[in-house]
Design an enzyme around this catalytic site. Structure first.
Site, PDB file in Angstrom:
ATOM      1  N   ILE A 248      43.778  42.398  43.592  1.00  0.00           N
ATOM      2  CA  ILE A 248      43.092  42.034  42.351  1.00  0.00           C
ATOM      3  C   ILE A 248      41.698  42.623  42.368  1.00  0.00           C
ATOM      4  O   ILE A 248      40.951  42.459  43.337  1.00  0.00           O
ATOM      5  CB  ILE A 248      42.993  40.501  42.205  1.00  0.00           C
ATOM      6  CG1 ILE A 248      44.362  39.842  42.387  1.00  0.00           C
ATOM      7  CG2 ILE A 248      42.382  40.120  40.857  1.00  0.00           C
ATOM      8  CD1 ILE A 248      44.299  38.334  42.563  1.00  0.00           C
TER       9      ILE A 248
ATOM     10  N   ASP B 154      34.406  49.453  44.643  1.00  0.00           N
ATOM     11  CA  ASP B 154      33.810  49.839  43.366  1.00  0.00           C
ATOM     12  C   ASP B 154      34.884  50.630  42.622  1.00  0.00           C
ATOM     13  O   ASP B 154      35.247  51.728  43.036  1.00  0.00           O
ATOM     14  CB  ASP B 154      32.567  50.688  43.602  1.00  0.00           C
ATOM     15  CG  ASP B 154      31.898  51.141  42.310  1.00  0.00           C
ATOM     16  OD1 ASP B 154      32.502  50.999  41.228  1.00  0.00           O
ATOM     17  OD2 ASP B 154      30.768  51.663  42.388  1.00  0.00           O
TER      18      ASP B 154
ATOM     19  N   TYR C  22      32.297  47.644  23.435  1.00  0.00           N
ATOM     20  CA  TYR C  22      33.116  46.829  24.336  1.00  0.00           C
ATOM     21  C   TYR C  22      34.516  46.654  23.763  1.00  0.00           C
ATOM     22  O   TYR C  22      35.512  46.827  24.460  1.00  0.00           O
ATOM     23  CB  TYR C  22      32.460  45.463  24.554  1.00  0.00           C
ATOM     24  CG  TYR C  22      33.367  44.482  25.267  1.00  0.00           C
ATOM     25  CD1 TYR C  22      33.571  44.583  26.641  1.00  0.00           C
ATOM     26  CD2 TYR C  22      34.024  43.477  24.560  1.00  0.00           C
ATOM     27  CE1 TYR C  22      34.414  43.705  27.297  1.00  0.00           C
ATOM     28  CE2 TYR C  22      34.875  42.596  25.214  1.00  0.00           C
ATOM     29  CZ  TYR C  22      35.060  42.704  26.578  1.00  0.00           C
ATOM     30  OH  TYR C  22      35.905  41.831  27.208  1.00  0.00           O
TER      31      TYR C  22
ATOM     32  N   LYS D 255      38.383  47.791  25.164  1.00  0.00           N
ATOM     33  CA  LYS D 255      39.534  46.901  25.333  1.00  0.00           C
ATOM     34  C   LYS D 255      40.726  47.367  24.497  1.00  0.00           C
ATOM     35  O   LYS D 255      41.880  47.217  24.918  1.00  0.00           O
ATOM     36  CB  LYS D 255      39.138  45.464  24.981  1.00  0.00           C
ATOM     37  CG  LYS D 255      38.299  44.791  26.056  1.00  0.00           C
ATOM     38  CD  LYS D 255      39.051  44.768  27.387  1.00  0.00           C
ATOM     39  CE  LYS D 255      38.321  44.050  28.481  1.00  0.00           C
ATOM     40  NZ  LYS D 255      39.079  44.037  29.756  1.00  0.00           N
TER      41      LYS D 255
ATOM     42  N   VAL E 167      38.302  32.845  27.472  1.00  0.00           N
ATOM     43  CA  VAL E 167      38.544  32.172  28.740  1.00  0.00           C
ATOM     44  C   VAL E 167      37.204  32.005  29.441  1.00  0.00           C
ATOM     45  O   VAL E 167      36.376  32.925  29.432  1.00  0.00           O
ATOM     46  CB  VAL E 167      39.504  32.987  29.641  1.00  0.00           C
ATOM     47  CG1 VAL E 167      39.754  32.266  30.962  1.00  0.00           C
ATOM     48  CG2 VAL E 167      40.818  33.269  28.920  1.00  0.00           C
TER      49      VAL E 167
END
Length: 278
Positions: free
Chosen positions: A8, A56, A148, A152, A181
């Site tokens: 992850i 990174d 942004y 996405k 969230v």
């Protein structure tokens, strides 16, 4: 029996990646939790079967090094790759720093491609899963955060194309259309400092993140749902989080003026700079 494994990205404490690492660990998986600074996820080190890796996601050599560490631990297989790392950049398009916008895409879009390329062979060998953290933001043209939202939108489409490409190889792909969230991303958003000649300078204070929005769902609730979906054989777009129902089923039928009027202060901003949204 060999434990399933998951890697992850973006596992700093307080975020979705960190909570997801805990959720998978509780389910008996070997977890490779990554972040640029391992100190920001140090509490995970005390959990059994959790390995911390400095990574990174914008550094191709760091990804190669991380892949070698995972390969050595798992025998060359990775059951689940979760591309979760993300960044935020808020600024009117007229005042956008193009280099900062490129850096945003480097984290939110190009990093997912680097990760899939770097770990793809291991995922294919495992007949595994790639989980890409998309967002309902990619379906919305929200003032002051268009860069942004565009990043996405890009990852949402990339993920769906990847799903079709990897299906013949036995690999599932999940595109997570995340709504609101609880996480650190809003808190880590940049302060908007506008040029003196910006049209929006008179309302600079009102543009500062975090922006007003619908209620979040708790991180723990979200990651439990996502871990279950990932392990249950699900594929394709999956939706969860605050505002997902509205964005998925209602917003496409509404005029833009109605969508943005639901954002507190949006109309007043337009009035004060002499503009009309719609």
């Amino acid at each position: 029996m060999t434990k399933k494994s998951v890697l992850i990205t973006g596992c700093s404490t307080g975020g979705i990646g960190h909570a997801l690492a805990v959720a998978f660990q509780k389910r008996g998986l070997t977890v490779f939790a990554t972040a640029r600074s391992p100190s920001k996820m140090a509490d995970l080190a005390s959990l059994p079967n959790v390995h911390l890796i400095a990574l990174d996601v914008t550094d191709a050599q760091a990804i190669i090094a991380a892949a070698k560490k995972v390969e050595a631990e798992t025998g060359g297989k990775l059951d689940i790759l979760v591309n979760n790392a993300g960044a935020m950049y808020s600024m009117p398009i007229l005042d956008t720093d193009v280099e900062k916008a490129k850096a945003l895409f480097d984290v939110n879009y190009w990093a997912a491609i680097r990760m899939v390329k770097g770990f793809g062979d291991m995922v294919v060998k495992a007949k595994g899963v790639v989980v890409n953290m998309g967002s309902i933001a990619g379906s919305l043209g929200i003032p002051m955060q268009s860069t942004y939202n565009t990043s996405k939108a890009a990852i949402n489409i990339l993920s769906e194309g990847l799903r079709l490409e990897l299906a013949p190889l036995g690999v599932r792909v999940l595109t997570v259309m995340a709504g609101n969230v609880t996480s650190n991303i809003s808190e880590n958003a940049n302060t908007i400092t506008l040029p003196e000649d910006s049209y929006y300078k008179p309302i600079e204070k009102e543009l500062q993140p975090p922006f007003p929005k619908a209620p979040d769902i708790p991180t723990e609730q979200f990651v439990e749902w996502l871990a279950n979906k990932t392990l249950a054989g699900t594929t394709g777009m999956i939706w969860n989080g605050g505002n997902t129902f509205l964005v998925r089923w209602v917003v496409p039928w509404l005029p833009t003026s109605v969508v943005v009027s639901d954002i507190p202060s949006c109309e007043s901003i337009g009035t004060r700079v002499g503009l009309t949204y719609g």
